[in-house]
Design an enzyme around this catalytic site. Structure first.
Site, mmCIF file in Angstrom:
data_model
loop_
_atom_site.group_PDB
_atom_site.id
_atom_site.type_symbol
_atom_site.label_atom_id
_atom_site.label_comp_id
_atom_site.label_asym_id
_atom_site.label_seq_id
_atom_site.Cartn_x
_atom_site.Cartn_y
_atom_site.Cartn_z
ATOM 1 N N CYS A 92 -50.386 -77.238 -42.585
ATOM 2 C CA CYS A 92 -51.837 -77.389 -42.484
ATOM 3 C C CYS A 92 -52.274 -77.745 -41.072
ATOM 4 C CB CYS A 92 -52.337 -78.485 -43.422
ATOM 5 S SG CYS A 92 -52.026 -78.150 -45.154
ATOM 6 N N HIS A 93 -51.535 -78.639 -40.425
ATOM 7 C CA HIS A 93 -52.032 -79.228 -39.183
ATOM 8 C C HIS A 93 -51.515 -78.553 -37.917
ATOM 9 C CE1 HIS A 93 -53.935 -82.512 -41.320
ATOM 10 N NE2 HIS A 93 -52.801 -82.775 -41.958
ATOM 11 N N CYS A 127 -52.151 -87.273 -47.872
ATOM 12 C CA CYS A 127 -51.743 -85.904 -47.561
ATOM 13 C C CYS A 127 -50.497 -85.537 -48.356
ATOM 14 C CB CYS A 127 -51.435 -85.775 -46.066
ATOM 15 S SG CYS A 127 -52.733 -84.961 -45.140
ATOM 16 N N CYS A 190 -57.763 -116.558 -37.614
ATOM 17 C CA CYS A 190 -57.315 -115.669 -36.541
ATOM 18 C C CYS A 190 -57.902 -116.147 -35.221
ATOM 19 C CB CYS A 190 -57.792 -114.232 -36.775
ATOM 20 S SG CYS A 190 -57.410 -113.553 -38.384
ATOM 21 N N CYS A 193 -56.406 -119.058 -32.762
ATOM 22 C CA CYS A 193 -55.411 -118.730 -31.730
ATOM 23 C C CYS A 193 -55.917 -117.635 -30.800
ATOM 24 C CB CYS A 193 -54.108 -118.249 -32.374
ATOM 25 S SG CYS A 193 -53.236 -119.517 -33.304
ATOM 26 N N HIS A 194 -56.347 -116.513 -31.371
ATOM 27 C CA HIS A 194 -56.527 -115.306 -30.576
ATOM 28 C C HIS A 194 -57.882 -115.208 -29.888
ATOM 29 C CE1 HIS A 194 -52.684 -113.863 -31.881
ATOM 30 N NE2 HIS A 194 -53.003 -114.068 -33.137
ATOM 31 N N ARG A 231 -47.609 -107.187 -39.597
ATOM 32 C CA ARG A 231 -47.876 -108.222 -38.589
ATOM 33 C C ARG A 231 -48.938 -109.197 -39.102
ATOM 34 N NH1 ARG A 231 -47.147 -111.691 -36.546
ATOM 35 N NH2 ARG A 231 -47.089 -112.399 -34.413
ATOM 36 N N CYS A 235 -48.524 -113.216 -39.569
ATOM 37 C CA CYS A 235 -49.448 -114.226 -39.038
ATOM 38 C C CYS A 235 -49.875 -115.182 -40.152
ATOM 39 C CB CYS A 235 -50.688 -113.564 -38.452
ATOM 40 S SG CYS A 235 -50.662 -113.426 -36.663
#
Lengths: 274, 108
Positions: A92-93, A127, A190, A193-194, A231, A235
């Site tokens: 398809c792609h 897909c 979040c 810290c960030h 990830r 955290c």
């Protein structure tokens, strides 16, 4: 042994004293891009800038960067026919280098049929199950992470460009709410810290802005590529919270919101982090 | 395991030139020190030897130990005096050998 305790205490005091001071000095060396008006940051800085020069060197060398092992593996899978429809991704792609250019930079994207945003892992599996009639890959499986990395790599160097308006806005708001909510026994959001403390030295490491432009990222600690939602889970685990499930609505909203926090940063997939 | 190793060296060199060779191979490098979810030790599985030869002559070889991380990256230099082929071999604990080769020519 009281002497040892005194020594340890002195060391802790010294580290604490240091931690507050050099943050500004360290900032000076970190290059970022100017944030658009109304953004939370003045300068948006990739996680790359927070890593040591040795780690950066591994990422910068296309041969040494182990993330490219995944890119090469998935390039072969791209052409491989699977499922009862007798199709491969390529059927398809076509050539991924052309058709997938910029796709990874704009994920997650709104899906009209599902009436919700969909990220790259979900899109790949849709897909597989709808068009190829093949088994979807499990999240965290090497096959799915490899393909995600391969598709996102086709946007390498292109700016992160998530759309947050229209039907996406309630998801954006939900993500924002999660970002600023304190979770877990350590009671950290979040943002703790960030946003408020990025650039500072903590747990033998520099806190980054928590940008997502390098995901899936080869983590030296895990010795493999780690997808974004894993990830996120990590955290939340670290702040002793019960993590949301990968590919859940919560993490999807967060992915969208955090994507916006890094809007305009070049896609670095496959990046190398510690 | 079926992955092709990644190798980078120049296609051409002047006679007597010292060239840099970079290699990266995909491997789990399981140390044998870890335990699985049931508490049973995960058996050691590492690449224990790497060697490179040029036209049949050894150029570089090294022993690898369990503390080396997954996907070992090895970089070394070699002097090229003639046209030829570099042959690379990574030996697994289970006896299988991953091989690759790369040609180099002397610039006229």
């Amino acid at each position: 042994m009281p002497y040892r305790h005194v020594g340890l205490l002195a060391a802790v005091v010294a580290i604490t004293a240091l931690a507050g001071v050099p943050a500004a000095a360290q900032d000076a060396g970190r290059k970022g891009i100017p944030a658009p008006p109304g953004h939370v940051f003045k300068t948006i800085i990739s996680g790359y800038e927070f890593r040591t020069k040795e780690t950066r060197a591994v990422q910068d060398d296309d041969l040494e960067n182990p993330g490219f092992l995944a890119v090469e593996r998935a390039a072969d899978v791209w052409k491989k026919v699977e499922g009862s429809e007798g199709k491969s991704c390529m059927s398809c792609h076509g050539e991924a280098e052309k058709s997938m250019k910029g796709v990874g930079a704009a994920m997650p994207k709104w899906d009209d049929k599902l009436k919700k945003p969909v990220n790259l892992e979900q899109r790949i599996n849709m897909c597989r199950s709808e068009h190829m009639k093949a088994e979807p890959w499990a999240f965290k499986s090497q096959a799915l992470t490899d393909m995600t990395t391969f598709v996102r790599y086709q946007s390498h160097g292109m700016p992160v460009a998530v759309k947050t308006d229209g039907p996406m806005s309630p998801w954006f708001e939900r993500g924002k709410q999660i970002y600023y909510t304190r979770y877990g026994q350590l009671d950290l959001a979040c943002a703790s810290c960030h946003e408020r403390n990025n650039g500072k030295f903590m747990r033998a490491d520099f806190l980054s802005q928590g940008q997502t432009n390098g995901f899936p990222t080869y983590r030296l600690r895990d010795q493999r590529l780690v997808p974004l939602h894993e990830r996120f889970e990590g955290c939340m685990f670290d702040v002793r919270a019960e993590p949301f499930k990968p590919l859940s609505d919560e993490f999807l909203a967060l992915e969208l919101y955090v994507g916006w926090r890094g809007i305009g940063l070049p896609v670095e997939t496959p990046s190398v982090r510690n | 395991m079926a992955d092709k190793p990644r190798i980078k060296l120049p296609k051409e060199a002047t006679k007597g030139e010292i060239i840099q060779i970079k290699t990266l191979v995909s491997h789990v490098m399981e140390s044998g020190q870890r335990k699985d979810a049931q508490g049973k030790p995960i058996p050691r599985k590492i690449i224990n030897k790497f060697s490179c030869e040029f036209n049949g002559k050894p150029v570089f070889a090294c022993a690898l130990e369990p503390a080396i991380s997954a996907n070992p990256y090895i970089q070394f230099t070699a002097r090229v005096d003639e046209d030829g082929t570099f042959k690379f071999a990574w030996t697994d604990d289970d006896g299988t050998v991953i091989t690759a080769e790369e040609k180099i020519a002397i610039k006229a």
